[in-house]
Design a protein around this motif. Sequence first.
Motif, PDB file in Angstrom:
ATOM      1  N   ILE A 168     -43.335  16.123  -8.273  1.00 13.13           N
ATOM      2  CA  ILE A 168     -41.931  15.723  -8.134  1.00 13.13           C
ATOM      3  C   ILE A 168     -41.553  15.580  -6.659  1.00 13.13           C
ATOM      4  O   ILE A 168     -40.963  14.585  -6.251  1.00 13.13           O
ATOM      5  CB  ILE A 168     -41.017  16.752  -8.842  1.00 13.13           C
ATOM      6  CG1 ILE A 168     -41.284  16.717 -10.351  1.00 13.13           C
ATOM      7  CG2 ILE A 168     -39.544  16.477  -8.540  1.00 13.13           C
ATOM      8  CD1 ILE A 168     -40.861  17.976 -11.088  1.00 13.13           C
ATOM      9  N   ASN A 225     -43.318  12.569  -5.275  1.00 13.98           N
ATOM     10  CA  ASN A 225     -43.192  11.385  -6.112  1.00 13.98           C
ATOM     11  C   ASN A 225     -44.565  10.811  -6.473  1.00 13.98           C
ATOM     12  O   ASN A 225     -44.809   9.610  -6.370  1.00 13.98           O
ATOM     13  CB  ASN A 225     -42.339  10.329  -5.392  1.00 13.98           C
ATOM     14  CG  ASN A 225     -41.782   9.326  -6.368  1.00 13.98           C
ATOM     15  OD1 ASN A 225     -41.735   9.597  -7.576  1.00 13.98           O
ATOM     16  ND2 ASN A 225     -41.386   8.167  -5.858  1.00 13.98           N
ATOM     17  N   LYS A 226     -45.464  11.710  -6.824  1.00 10.13           N
ATOM     18  CA  LYS A 226     -46.840  11.310  -7.134  1.00 10.13           C
ATOM     19  C   LYS A 226     -47.154  11.772  -8.558  1.00 10.13           C
ATOM     20  O   LYS A 226     -47.170  12.959  -8.843  1.00 10.13           O
ATOM     21  CB  LYS A 226     -47.770  12.005  -6.136  1.00 10.13           C
ATOM     22  CG  LYS A 226     -49.183  11.464  -6.103  1.00 10.13           C
ATOM     23  CD  LYS A 226     -49.929  12.022  -4.883  1.00 10.13           C
ATOM     24  CE  LYS A 226     -51.421  11.757  -4.972  1.00 10.13           C
ATOM     25  NZ  LYS A 226     -52.159  12.782  -5.742  1.00 10.13           N
TER      26      LYS A 226
END
Lengths: 402, 402
Positions: free
Chosen positions: A38, A41-42
């Motif tokens: 989170i 953003n992966k």
Amino acid sequence: MSELEIKKEVERQFEILKRGCEEIISEEEFKKKLENSIKNNKPLKIKLGIDPTGSELHIGHAVPLRKLKQFQDLGHEVNFLIGTFTARIGDPTGKSETRKMLSFETIQENIKTYLEQVKLILDLDKLKVVYNHNWLEKLTLEEMLKLLSMFTVSQMIQREDFSKRLSNNQPVSLIEFTYPILQGYDSVALEADVELGATEQKFNLLRGRDLQKNFNQEQQVCMIMPILVGLDGVEKMSKSLGNYISIKDTPTDMFGKIMSISDELMQNYYEMITNIPLEEVKDMLANHHPMECKKRLAFELVKEYYGEETAKESKLWFENVFSNKNLNVELPEVKFDENEMPALELLSRLKFISTNSEGRRLIDQGAVKVNDVQIKSINEVINLENGTIVRCGKKKIVKIVK
Amino acid sequence: MSELEIKKEVERQFEILKRGCEEIISEEEFKKKLENSIKNNKPLKIKLGIDPTGSELHIGHAVPLRKLKQFQDLGHEVNFLIGTFTARIGDPTGKSETRKMLSFETIQENIKTYLEQVKLILDLDKLKVVYNHNWLEKLTLEEMLKLLSMFTVSQMIQREDFSKRLSNNQPVSLIEFTYPILQGYDSVALEADVELGATEQKFNLLRGRDLQKNFNQEQQVCMIMPILVGLDGVEKMSKSLGNYISIKDTPTDMFGKIMSISDELMQNYYEMITNIPLEEVKDMLANHHPMECKKRLAFELVKEYYGEETAKESKLWFENVFSNKNLNVELPEVKFDENEMPALELLSRLKFISTNSEGRRLIDQGAVKVNDVQIKSINEVINLENGTIVRCGKKKIVKIVK
């Protein structure tokens, strides 16, 4: 995102994903991975390995697939690993005999059938389908030997089915020892973050963690899913035991089969095959008649595969046939060449009973009716005219056609 | 050749070749192979596999090599198989720990040293040296898995050292299970007619038979050789136990070491390390003084490695030094920087004793002499002048040099 928002999002995803899991190894590592995903953003790389050995998926197979769908919906990368190489070996998990190697042609045919069915549950566009022959075929003998050197005989023998067969003097082929290792190496090749598997797969999933460690990778989280109990409430759901709902069953078959399960099984099925919040399920089961709760469950299942409209129609159909005894609806039809047949034999031919004593008991109880007339004796000869309706108990009905 | 001549030739070769064998699996098959070879004038393919892991050969290693020489002399094709590939795995046979993998450089260095020594026994020109990496490196993972599928875990566990380690909870790496299989596959690749090996190799040799059968080849005959007992008459001959005669020992060392064995060991050594007909050996041992028999044995050994002249000289040297106490001969020399040293320490430094209590006992018995003067006390300080002669018991003597 603020630290607090991240923390909340981790908890939200964790709550959704842990539903129905028997064990997560480890929950702590899983939360950490979710947090990193989170934050950066992966998406996490999720792995589910399947040997393309069978062809018809049932709602037991669907349990991990539905879990993958949850991962997809949360934005993670789902890798559907087809064991094109390992299927040639055969994994004996849960079986008492060494499995035969599959031909490449059979494997390809099976993959096609598999994906046709999988697309009923997963978003194929977002799905990454990978084939392990792509890296396993390239593995040299020396590399394979290095992998083998990372494990001991005692470790392998600990796998329950191996130890069981060995102590029963049943043969365990050496090739079978390589299966968990090659499956583990798949995780290395994929750099998997999470691997899903049923309880019986736990040993193999953990070998992925071992190997990733040896290859200096972050270890995958193992998500162990229980095996769905079959309609009988006793054995695991399986095609060969006949206690299953195929994901390609007709809507009325799906509905009817769910209606035939015991009240006790409902809670488990709600958790494993629907997304209805568990709190809501608990309330419902506590405050509503079991028949109503079962109809809702059947409705939810049909809705998932055929949409809400069809689910409504199936419910209506069921109520017409079994509650209102209105037979002006489409009934399952069975073709018979014979013109007459003793009652017991007929029940058996219709697969309404699995033993003669079951048939005898049902007839004694007055549960068998032909054109709404109770059958009194197992030897009573039934006239099999076109349109004859045979009913057995509350949920089994067919129309005889010539 | 007439049938009778062939039969006689089979018997002749069989008698020569079975000498010193513990077991031939099977004698019948072996005779059949010899017969076919003689009939069709087609040499048998003999295989001896060696892992190039050590470097110094002793006369225990020479036992199978001498057997190969007999095959060579009888016109058969001897394949000296260097386990260039398998050495990278490591075979734990007879050892309690998993062996480390060897680097390719070390292996190459070891092969060189090996062949240097092997040529003292075998005719290198007639020898076919083969390296198993030539076919094992080409083996694909799928082919390897097929080989593994031909064996079960229970079969492997039957190998004594595996079962022993497993029941002692000592680790057995999975890679070790592949060793007997790859060794067996070597026999397939070579189409071997006969494989030689020591007792501890029996399990592996039999796997060659299994695999040849699976590959529809005629099965090899397994020729099991006993392991040569060391000079102590108890343990197997090994470098690490110090109870060995190197094939590169000096003639006088060889001679002296043989003279130090027990009378009981002679019969065995005559059979295993000489070619003197066994009938003759039996007669000699029955009718001659053990000292004479031992001298003959020592003579035969030195003759094999250094020729008859040197063997005669060694015998003379031994008789001079130990029987006639004539020291006007070349003695083993040991260089010392120290000018003096207590007796017990000196014996230890010269490796004449292995424990202090042994030294104390020998001195008490008057067995230790310096320049022919008996040493009375373990603390007596010995003057280490150039040319000092130290003698311990009947067979140990050195000259101190500065």
